[in-house]
Design a protein around this motif. Structure first.
Motif, PDB file in Angstrom:
ATOM      1  N   ASN A  28      20.691 -41.219  43.253  1.00 45.46           N
ATOM      2  CA  ASN A  28      21.030 -42.490  43.885  1.00 45.46           C
ATOM      3  C   ASN A  28      19.914 -42.889  44.829  1.00 45.46           C
ATOM      4  O   ASN A  28      19.666 -42.241  45.827  1.00 45.46           O
ATOM      5  CB  ASN A  28      22.360 -42.347  44.632  1.00 45.46           C
ATOM      6  CG  ASN A  28      22.878 -43.684  45.104  1.00 45.46           C
ATOM      7  OD1 ASN A  28      22.114 -44.612  45.339  1.00 45.46           O
ATOM      8  ND2 ASN A  28      24.176 -43.774  45.254  1.00 45.46           N
TER       9      ASN A  28
ATOM     10  N   LEU B 135      30.988 -39.628  43.648  1.00 48.02           N
ATOM     11  CA  LEU B 135      29.902 -40.598  43.759  1.00 48.02           C
ATOM     12  C   LEU B 135      30.228 -41.684  44.768  1.00 48.02           C
ATOM     13  O   LEU B 135      29.338 -42.266  45.369  1.00 48.02           O
ATOM     14  CB  LEU B 135      29.593 -41.202  42.396  1.00 48.02           C
ATOM     15  CG  LEU B 135      29.006 -40.218  41.403  1.00 48.02           C
ATOM     16  CD1 LEU B 135      28.894 -40.855  40.032  1.00 48.02           C
ATOM     17  CD2 LEU B 135      27.676 -39.704  41.878  1.00 48.02           C
TER      18      LEU B 135
ATOM     19  N   TYR C 188      24.309 -49.839  43.501  1.00 42.96           N
ATOM     20  CA  TYR C 188      23.247 -48.859  43.719  1.00 42.96           C
ATOM     21  C   TYR C 188      22.277 -48.823  42.545  1.00 42.96           C
ATOM     22  O   TYR C 188      22.602 -49.189  41.424  1.00 42.96           O
ATOM     23  CB  TYR C 188      23.832 -47.450  43.894  1.00 42.96           C
ATOM     24  CG  TYR C 188      24.569 -47.253  45.191  1.00 42.96           C
ATOM     25  CD1 TYR C 188      23.905 -47.318  46.413  1.00 42.96           C
ATOM     26  CD2 TYR C 188      25.926 -46.979  45.196  1.00 42.96           C
ATOM     27  CE1 TYR C 188      24.583 -47.123  47.605  1.00 42.96           C
ATOM     28  CE2 TYR C 188      26.618 -46.780  46.387  1.00 42.96           C
ATOM     29  CZ  TYR C 188      25.937 -46.866  47.584  1.00 42.96           C
ATOM     30  OH  TYR C 188      26.591 -46.667  48.768  1.00 42.96           O
TER      31      TYR C 188
ATOM     32  N   PHE D 192      23.831 -35.977  39.823  1.00 51.32           N
ATOM     33  CA  PHE D 192      23.759 -36.972  40.888  1.00 51.32           C
ATOM     34  C   PHE D 192      23.552 -36.154  42.155  1.00 51.32           C
ATOM     35  O   PHE D 192      24.241 -35.173  42.363  1.00 51.32           O
ATOM     36  CB  PHE D 192      25.070 -37.736  41.035  1.00 51.32           C
ATOM     37  CG  PHE D 192      25.391 -38.602  39.878  1.00 51.32           C
ATOM     38  CD1 PHE D 192      26.029 -38.085  38.779  1.00 51.32           C
ATOM     39  CD2 PHE D 192      25.053 -39.923  39.891  1.00 51.32           C
ATOM     40  CE1 PHE D 192      26.333 -38.887  37.708  1.00 51.32           C
ATOM     41  CE2 PHE D 192      25.364 -40.735  38.834  1.00 51.32           C
ATOM     42  CZ  PHE D 192      26.002 -40.223  37.738  1.00 51.32           C
TER      43      PHE D 192
ATOM     44  N   LEU E 295      30.038 -48.053  43.518  1.00 51.09           N
ATOM     45  CA  LEU E 295      28.693 -47.679  43.068  1.00 51.09           C
ATOM     46  C   LEU E 295      27.920 -48.785  42.367  1.00 51.09           C
ATOM     47  O   LEU E 295      26.730 -48.630  42.123  1.00 51.09           O
ATOM     48  CB  LEU E 295      28.779 -46.474  42.132  1.00 51.09           C
ATOM     49  CG  LEU E 295      29.296 -45.182  42.744  1.00 51.09           C
ATOM     50  CD1 LEU E 295      29.417 -44.110  41.685  1.00 51.09           C
ATOM     51  CD2 LEU E 295      28.397 -44.735  43.870  1.00 51.09           C
TER      52      LEU E 295
ATOM     53  N   PHE F 173      19.732 -46.110  40.404  1.00 50.21           N
ATOM     54  CA  PHE F 173      19.635 -44.682  40.110  1.00 50.21           C
ATOM     55  C   PHE F 173      18.343 -44.360  39.375  1.00 50.21           C
ATOM     56  O   PHE F 173      17.934 -45.079  38.472  1.00 50.21           O
ATOM     57  CB  PHE F 173      20.829 -44.225  39.260  1.00 50.21           C
ATOM     58  CG  PHE F 173      22.132 -44.304  39.998  1.00 50.21           C
ATOM     59  CD1 PHE F 173      22.596 -43.216  40.717  1.00 50.21           C
ATOM     60  CD2 PHE F 173      22.874 -45.461  39.998  1.00 50.21           C
ATOM     61  CE1 PHE F 173      23.783 -43.281  41.420  1.00 50.21           C
ATOM     62  CE2 PHE F 173      24.066 -45.541  40.694  1.00 50.21           C
ATOM     63  CZ  PHE F 173      24.526 -44.452  41.410  1.00 50.21           C
TER      64      PHE F 173
END
Length: 189
Positions: free
Chosen positions: A184, A35, A113, A14, A110, A115
């Motif tokens: 991200n 994160l 989001y 990440f 998170l 990815f």
């Protein structure tokens, strides 16, 4: 070539806005906390252009190309995932790590989001084969996250870059170059 029982370590990363370097082994609490630090708005990333750059530059590298270099400013944290040699088969022991990642993606900090799941290989073998293998590995991680761990598929995009972005550019065949990244991209639509 397939060697039964032989595993290759891959890195699942990440990208942290702070620009953390190198792989880290983390606990589930550290993973979620790290994160959760993602607070900046990500730049608009055109995944179609990323794919075009990779396909047009097989064997030449893509890390410094405009659309790929903008990803370096986004959030980074690395954990190990094992695949069988020259295969998309995820080693059973790695499902715990994938589960920790899924837990983080389900965390309230998170879950909104999106990815980018980026597959990487080392430079062993032909560049075209490595590009295809990296895409299949990115899809395997995405499939595990969406089916086994119920991460919404709309929050993940898979792409392979093969050997084009080595971590250890001085040794393109190094195991450290075989990895999968999650980047991200910001708030999912």
């Amino acid at each position: 070539m397939f060697v039964r029982g032989f595993r290759y370590g891959l890195t699942l990363a990440f990208m942290l806005a702070a620009g953390a370097a190198g792989a880290q082994q983390l606990s589930d609490k550290q993973l979620i906390a790290s994160l959760g630090q993602v607070t900046q708005v990500a730049p608009v990333v055109d995944v179609g252009l990323l794919i075009q750059e990779v396909n047009a530059n097989v064997g030449q590298g893509v890390a410094n190309l405009p659309n790929w270099s903008q990803l370096a400013s986004l959030a980074q944290l690395a954990v190990e995932i094992d695949f069988e040699n020259d295969s998309i088969a995820i080693e059973p022991a790695s499902y715990r790590t994938i589960g920790l990642i899924a837990d983080a993606l389900h965390d309230p900090r998170l879950r909104h989001y999106k990815f980018l799941v980026v597959g990487h290989t080392n430079a062993t073998g032909k560049a075209e084969h490595n590009l295809e293998l990296s895409m299949k590995r990115a899809n395997a991680i995405m499939a595990a996250l969406t089916t086994t761990f119920s991460v919404p598929a709309s929050h993940l995009i898979a792409i392979g870059v093969g050997q084009e972005m080595p971590l250890d550019a001085t040794n393109p065949k190094a195991a450290a170059n075989r990895r999968v990244q999650l980047i991200n991209l910001g708030v999912a639509n």
